[in-house]
Write an enzyme that holds these catalytic residues in place. Structure first.
Site, mmCIF file in Angstrom:
data_model
loop_
_atom_site.group_PDB
_atom_site.id
_atom_site.type_symbol
_atom_site.label_atom_id
_atom_site.label_comp_id
_atom_site.label_asym_id
_atom_site.label_seq_id
_atom_site.Cartn_x
_atom_site.Cartn_y
_atom_site.Cartn_z
ATOM 1 N N LYS A 55 -14.612 -41.242 40.467
ATOM 2 C CA LYS A 55 -15.907 -40.570 40.329
ATOM 3 C C LYS A 55 -15.832 -39.257 39.546
ATOM 4 O O LYS A 55 -16.815 -38.832 38.954
ATOM 5 C CB LYS A 55 -16.526 -40.300 41.703
ATOM 6 C CG LYS A 55 -16.977 -41.542 42.453
ATOM 7 C CD LYS A 55 -18.382 -41.897 42.105
ATOM 8 C CE LYS A 55 -19.079 -42.909 43.017
ATOM 9 N NZ LYS A 55 -18.292 -43.824 43.802
ATOM 10 N N SER A 80 -22.724 -38.297 50.048
ATOM 11 C CA SER A 80 -21.833 -37.676 51.027
ATOM 12 C C SER A 80 -20.399 -38.087 50.734
ATOM 13 O O SER A 80 -19.455 -37.634 51.357
ATOM 14 C CB SER A 80 -22.216 -38.091 52.440
ATOM 15 O OG SER A 80 -22.218 -39.490 52.541
ATOM 16 N N GLU A 206 -18.079 -57.090 45.702
ATOM 17 C CA GLU A 206 -18.889 -56.382 46.702
ATOM 18 C C GLU A 206 -18.448 -56.772 48.111
ATOM 19 O O GLU A 206 -17.868 -57.826 48.319
ATOM 20 C CB GLU A 206 -20.354 -56.833 46.596
ATOM 21 C CG GLU A 206 -21.065 -56.405 45.362
ATOM 22 C CD GLU A 206 -22.497 -56.928 45.362
ATOM 23 O OE1 GLU A 206 -23.395 -56.111 45.169
ATOM 24 O OE2 GLU A 206 -22.711 -58.142 45.549
ATOM 25 N N GLY A 210 -23.019 -56.844 51.885
ATOM 26 C CA GLY A 210 -23.870 -56.086 50.959
ATOM 27 C C GLY A 210 -23.826 -56.671 49.569
ATOM 28 O O GLY A 210 -23.464 -55.994 48.605
ATOM 29 N N ASP A 212 -25.968 -57.425 47.293
ATOM 30 C CA ASP A 212 -27.197 -57.283 46.492
ATOM 31 C C ASP A 212 -26.939 -57.495 45.005
ATOM 32 O O ASP A 212 -27.801 -58.014 44.294
ATOM 33 C CB ASP A 212 -27.835 -55.916 46.725
ATOM 34 C CG ASP A 212 -26.915 -54.796 46.288
ATOM 35 O OD1 ASP A 212 -25.904 -54.568 46.976
ATOM 36 O OD2 ASP A 212 -27.178 -54.172 45.245
ATOM 37 N N SER A 306 -10.028 -48.203 43.208
ATOM 38 C CA SER A 306 -10.976 -47.179 42.765
ATOM 39 C C SER A 306 -10.894 -45.840 43.503
ATOM 40 O O SER A 306 -11.383 -44.837 42.990
ATOM 41 C CB SER A 306 -12.399 -47.727 42.846
ATOM 42 O OG SER A 306 -12.667 -48.255 44.125
HETATM 43 C C1 LIG Z 1 -18.469 -45.034 44.299
HETATM 44 C C2 LIG Z 1 -17.308 -45.892 44.537
HETATM 45 C C3 LIG Z 1 -17.304 -47.255 44.165
HETATM 46 C C4 LIG Z 1 -18.509 -47.939 43.583
HETATM 47 O O1 LIG Z 1 -18.863 -47.405 42.322
HETATM 48 P P1 LIG Z 1 -20.284 -47.689 41.666
HETATM 49 O O2 LIG Z 1 -20.261 -46.982 40.377
HETATM 50 O O3 LIG Z 1 -21.320 -47.151 42.616
HETATM 51 O O4 LIG Z 1 -20.414 -49.175 41.545
HETATM 52 C C5 LIG Z 1 -16.142 -47.980 44.356
HETATM 53 N N1 LIG Z 1 -15.039 -47.422 44.903
HETATM 54 C C6 LIG Z 1 -15.008 -46.119 45.282
HETATM 55 C C7 LIG Z 1 -13.753 -45.583 45.876
HETATM 56 C C8 LIG Z 1 -16.133 -45.311 45.108
HETATM 57 O O5 LIG Z 1 -16.092 -44.020 45.470
#
Ligand SMILES: *Cc1c(COP(=O)(O)O)cnc(C)c1O
Length: 333
Positions: A55, A80, A206, A210, A212, A306
């Protein structure tokens, strides 16, 4: 490449903006993972990114862009989770104030981590108040810009640098598998990966409760759901975005789902086989590949891990429970 708000040149631009600020995260392999998947698997370790998740890329890029076009008094956001910390650090680096709208019952660890980057926290009652509304009001009152967690061109372009880095090192990937919440990461990665290698398939993952995104691809329009009950708190989004959906619709080959038990197994696998702490949401893509939810035989497969933000007590609680597959005491790596 397409009539969208983000193109490959925006991602190249984001990569230049992030050079020296975001980590170029390592790509790791594991023999245990290869054996289990029946393929050559490459993990892009965004759990080792600054603030513990990808992020930071989108947040910093979006904020830097906004600062270049106006004189920026400050920034507001309403997450959050990992986006809050990413915005807080980005604002600190750019020398502007950040206000984060968080629920009154947000975990203390997330609140203090965000405050640690110098952000101001504004609490709201999640049962009575609308956080987006509150953030919007705050932003206009103070003359701050609002940077949402996924549905923003600068955010999407920043997230795309994850796949851009990966394909720079291995442009013969057959498949790239990416966690999916609101779609900022997947949309950006899809644009970058397809530009580098049009034959690279893109799959989003996903939580099963969830789905969607999967429903939206099938319906051909954005499907809204109730907040899903899942341990993947970074993917508890109720719908894809106006910016992300058209990109996913055009470039993503499939969206699959995994269960919370599969996420827990995968957290254990990452710890046992790769000595890595990955948060539940961060395990989505790996869980899909390791549990055969995507067809991957004898291919070169990229997986985005991620994020890694989970406190040790919660990690121990989830990973200590005996469910499903485990690699055995001696390990297999
Ligand atoms: C926010 C997040 C996601 C999902 O990312 P999007 O851009 O909302 O699809 C996946 N893994 C982690 C660790 C995140 O913080």
């Amino acid at each position: 490449m397409g009539p969208w708000s983000v193109g490959i040149e925006d991602i190249r631009d984001a990569r230049d903006t992030l050079t020296g600020l975001a980590h170029r995260t390592p790509i790791v392999t594991s023999r245990a993972a290869d054996e289990r998947a029946g393929s050559n698997v490459f993990f892009k370790c965004e759990n080792l990114q600054r603030t513990g998740a990808f992020k930071f890329r989108g947040a910093y890029n979006a904020l830097r862009k906004a600062q270049a076009s106006t004189s920026l008094a400050g920034v507001v956001t309403f997450s959050s989770g990992n986006h809050a910390q990413a915005i807080a650090l980005s604002a600190q680096l750019l020398g502007i104030p950040a206000v984060i709208v968080m629920p009154q019952d947000a975990p203390a660890g997330k609140v203090s981590a965000t405050q640690g980057y110098g952000a101001e926290i504004v609490r709201y009652d999640r049962y009575r108040e609308n956080r987006e509304q509150l953030a919007r009001t705050l932003a206009s009152k103070r003359g701050f810009v609002l940077i949402p967690p996924y549905d923003h061109p600068g955010v999407i372009a920043g997230q795309g640098t994850v796949a851009m880095e990966m394909l720079e090192e291995m442009n013969d990937l057959d498949l790239l598998v990416v966690p999916l919440g609101g779609g900022g990461l997947l949309a950006g990665c899809a644009i970058a990966a397809k530009a580098a290698n049009p034959d690279c398939r893109l799959v989003g993952v996903e939580p099963e409760s969830g789905n969607d995104g999967q429903q939206s691809l099938r319906a051909g329009s954005i499907v809204h759901i109730e907040t899903p009950r899942t341990i993947a708190d970074g993917a508890q989004t109720q719908h894809l975005g106006e910016h992300t959906f058209p990109i996913l619709q055009r470039l993503v080959d499939d969206i699959v789902t995994v269960t919370d038990d599969q996420l827990i197994d995968t957290m254990r696998f990452c710890a046992d086989s790769m000595s890595m702490v990955v948060e539940p949401t961060g395990c989505l893509a790996a869980a899909a590949v390791l549990n055969g939810r995507v067809e991957v035989k004898d291919q070169s497969v990229g997986i985005v891990l991620s994020g890694g933000n989970i406190d040790t007590a919660r990690f121990a609680q989830l990973v200590g429970a005996k469910t499903g597959w485990s690699p055995g005491r001696s390990g297999q790596a």
